[in-house]
Motif scaffolding. Structure first.
Motif, PDB file in Angstrom:
ATOM      1  N   LEU A 175       8.105  -1.175 -20.249  1.00  0.00           N
ATOM      2  CA  LEU A 175       6.723  -1.345 -19.795  1.00  0.00           C
ATOM      3  C   LEU A 175       6.638  -1.470 -18.278  1.00  0.00           C
ATOM      4  O   LEU A 175       5.620  -1.101 -17.676  1.00  0.00           O
ATOM      5  CB  LEU A 175       6.104  -2.573 -20.461  1.00  0.00           C
ATOM      6  CG  LEU A 175       5.859  -2.449 -21.972  1.00  0.00           C
ATOM      7  CD1 LEU A 175       5.392  -3.783 -22.551  1.00  0.00           C
ATOM      8  CD2 LEU A 175       4.836  -1.356 -22.266  1.00  0.00           C
ATOM      9  N   GLU A 176       7.691  -1.992 -17.660  1.00  0.00           N
ATOM     10  CA  GLU A 176       7.731  -2.092 -16.203  1.00  0.00           C
ATOM     11  C   GLU A 176       8.034  -0.742 -15.551  1.00  0.00           C
ATOM     12  O   GLU A 176       7.627  -0.492 -14.415  1.00  0.00           O
ATOM     13  CB  GLU A 176       8.786  -3.110 -15.767  1.00  0.00           C
ATOM     14  CG  GLU A 176       8.429  -4.554 -16.107  1.00  0.00           C
ATOM     15  CD  GLU A 176       9.563  -5.516 -15.787  1.00  0.00           C
ATOM     16  OE1 GLU A 176      10.620  -5.034 -15.309  1.00  0.00           O
ATOM     17  OE2 GLU A 176       9.404  -6.724 -16.024  1.00  0.00           O
ATOM     18  N   SER A 177       8.743   0.128 -16.290  1.00  0.00           N
ATOM     19  CA  SER A 177       9.217   1.387 -15.707  1.00  0.00           C
ATOM     20  C   SER A 177       8.348   2.591 -16.009  1.00  0.00           C
ATOM     21  O   SER A 177       8.367   3.586 -15.279  1.00  0.00           O
ATOM     22  CB  SER A 177      10.647   1.671 -16.193  1.00  0.00           C
ATOM     23  OG  SER A 177      11.509   0.578 -15.941  1.00  0.00           O
ATOM     24  N   TYR A 178       7.564   2.533 -17.097  1.00  0.00           N
ATOM     25  CA  TYR A 178       6.818   3.712 -17.529  1.00  0.00           C
ATOM     26  C   TYR A 178       5.359   3.364 -17.849  1.00  0.00           C
ATOM     27  O   TYR A 178       5.054   2.250 -18.257  1.00  0.00           O
ATOM     28  CB  TYR A 178       7.464   4.336 -18.773  1.00  0.00           C
ATOM     29  CG  TYR A 178       8.876   4.806 -18.551  1.00  0.00           C
ATOM     30  CD1 TYR A 178       9.151   6.112 -18.160  1.00  0.00           C
ATOM     31  CD2 TYR A 178       9.951   3.935 -18.733  1.00  0.00           C
ATOM     32  CE1 TYR A 178      10.451   6.550 -17.951  1.00  0.00           C
ATOM     33  CE2 TYR A 178      11.256   4.356 -18.527  1.00  0.00           C
ATOM     34  CZ  TYR A 178      11.505   5.652 -18.137  1.00  0.00           C
ATOM     35  OH  TYR A 178      12.788   6.074 -17.923  1.00  0.00           O
ATOM     36  N   THR A 179       4.510   4.363 -17.650  1.00  0.00           N
ATOM     37  CA  THR A 179       3.101   4.244 -18.013  1.00  0.00           C
ATOM     38  C   THR A 179       2.726   5.468 -18.848  1.00  0.00           C
ATOM     39  O   THR A 179       3.507   6.426 -18.955  1.00  0.00           O
ATOM     40  CB  THR A 179       2.203   4.198 -16.772  1.00  0.00           C
ATOM     41  OG1 THR A 179       2.344   5.442 -16.053  1.00  0.00           O
ATOM     42  CG2 THR A 179       2.580   3.036 -15.869  1.00  0.00           C
ATOM     43  N   ALA A 180       1.524   5.436 -19.422  1.00  0.00           N
ATOM     44  CA  ALA A 180       1.062   6.584 -20.211  1.00  0.00           C
ATOM     45  C   ALA A 180       1.016   7.837 -19.357  1.00  0.00           C
ATOM     46  O   ALA A 180       1.405   8.930 -19.791  1.00  0.00           O
ATOM     47  CB  ALA A 180      -0.314   6.273 -20.797  1.00  0.00           C
ATOM     48  N   GLU A 181       0.567   7.671 -18.114  1.00  0.00           N
ATOM     49  CA  GLU A 181       0.436   8.823 -17.213  1.00  0.00           C
ATOM     50  C   GLU A 181       1.806   9.404 -16.842  1.00  0.00           C
ATOM     51  O   GLU A 181       1.986  10.629 -16.805  1.00  0.00           O
ATOM     52  CB  GLU A 181      -0.312   8.421 -15.939  1.00  0.00           C
ATOM     53  CG  GLU A 181      -1.789   8.121 -16.148  1.00  0.00           C
ATOM     54  CD  GLU A 181      -2.037   6.815 -16.877  1.00  0.00           C
ATOM     55  OE1 GLU A 181      -1.125   5.943 -16.890  1.00  0.00           O
ATOM     56  OE2 GLU A 181      -3.134   6.660 -17.451  1.00  0.00           O
TER      57      GLU A 181
END
Length: 227
Positions: free
Chosen positions: A164-170
């Motif tokens: 969650l800290e490294s990736y987002t939906a975008e």
């Protein structure tokens, strides 16, 4: 397995031809030739796609369907189920044995005599004893499962926090090129899932495949909740 109409061969597990939509047969029908794109123009395939890629995609889809059909059970859930089963078995066995003793002492107006009494007390006593032993064994496994649950929860928290800290939906959609092509929702879902699993595997290579599927599903629900 073969298609009786076009002659296309399928691996075990498929029941219908993906192109002709007819039931498959175990042997190639007489007079049916092997699939050839030049001889079967009606079975046109997308540019750049081959029969090998179709087969690989079919295997991949089958694996994904198998994972979805068998939801992962956490160690915490297994421990709770095992504890419930163990306590139930112990309760039934203790109550049953107490009932037999009270019947034997005449506390209940139930009387067994002769060979019938011997058979009844022996069979029921043995049955309740088996319940008791099974309950004790189940309770012994609970502590081990609870320890596994603690380690599993720690691992889940570690992986989830990092992702969650490294990736987002975008960033995920940008990596799979979701915005650059017209994907169906189902295709986009599986593309995202495959990418997320691959990225987690790079960092946590010792993760069990079903445990990884469980984590990715939870992360997907959180990351793409509004998409």
């Amino acid at each position: 397995m073969f298609c009786p109409k076009c002659g296309l061969e399928y691996r075990e597990g498929f029941n219908e031809c993906a192109y002709c939509h007819v039931p498959l047969v175990e042997e190639m029908p007489d007079g049916t030739e092997e699939y050839d794109e030049d001889l079967n123009p009606t079975l046109s395939m997308p540019e750049g796609q081959t029969m090998a890629s179709v087969s690989a995609e079919g295997d991949e889809a089958a694996e994904e369907a198998d994972v979805l059909a068998k939801p992962y059970r956490t160690a915490e859930e297994q421990a709770a189920d095992m504890k419930s089963s163990g306590l139930t078995l112990l309760f039934v066995s203790i109550v049953g044995i107490a009932f037999l003793i009270l019947c034997y002492l005449g506390a209940f107006p139930i009387h067994f005599s002769g060979i019938g009494a011997i058979i009844t007390y022996s069979v029921m006593g043995l049955l309740f004893l088996v319940f008791f032993v099974s309950g004790v064994r189940a309770m012994k496994k609970v502590s081990a499962l609870e320890e596994d649950a603690v380690r599993e929860n720690e691992k889940t928290e570690e992986i989830s926090s990092w992702f969650l800290e490294s990736y987002t939906a975008e960033s995920i959609d940008a990596s799979i090129g979701a915005e650059e092509r017209d994907n169906l929702d189902a295709d986009r879902y599986f593309d995202r899932i495959r990418y997320m699993k691959a990225e987690i595997n790079k960092r946590f290579m010792d993760s069990d495949s079903r445990f990884l599927d469980f984590i990715v599903e939870n992360l997907y629900s959180e990351i793409f909740a509004d998409k």
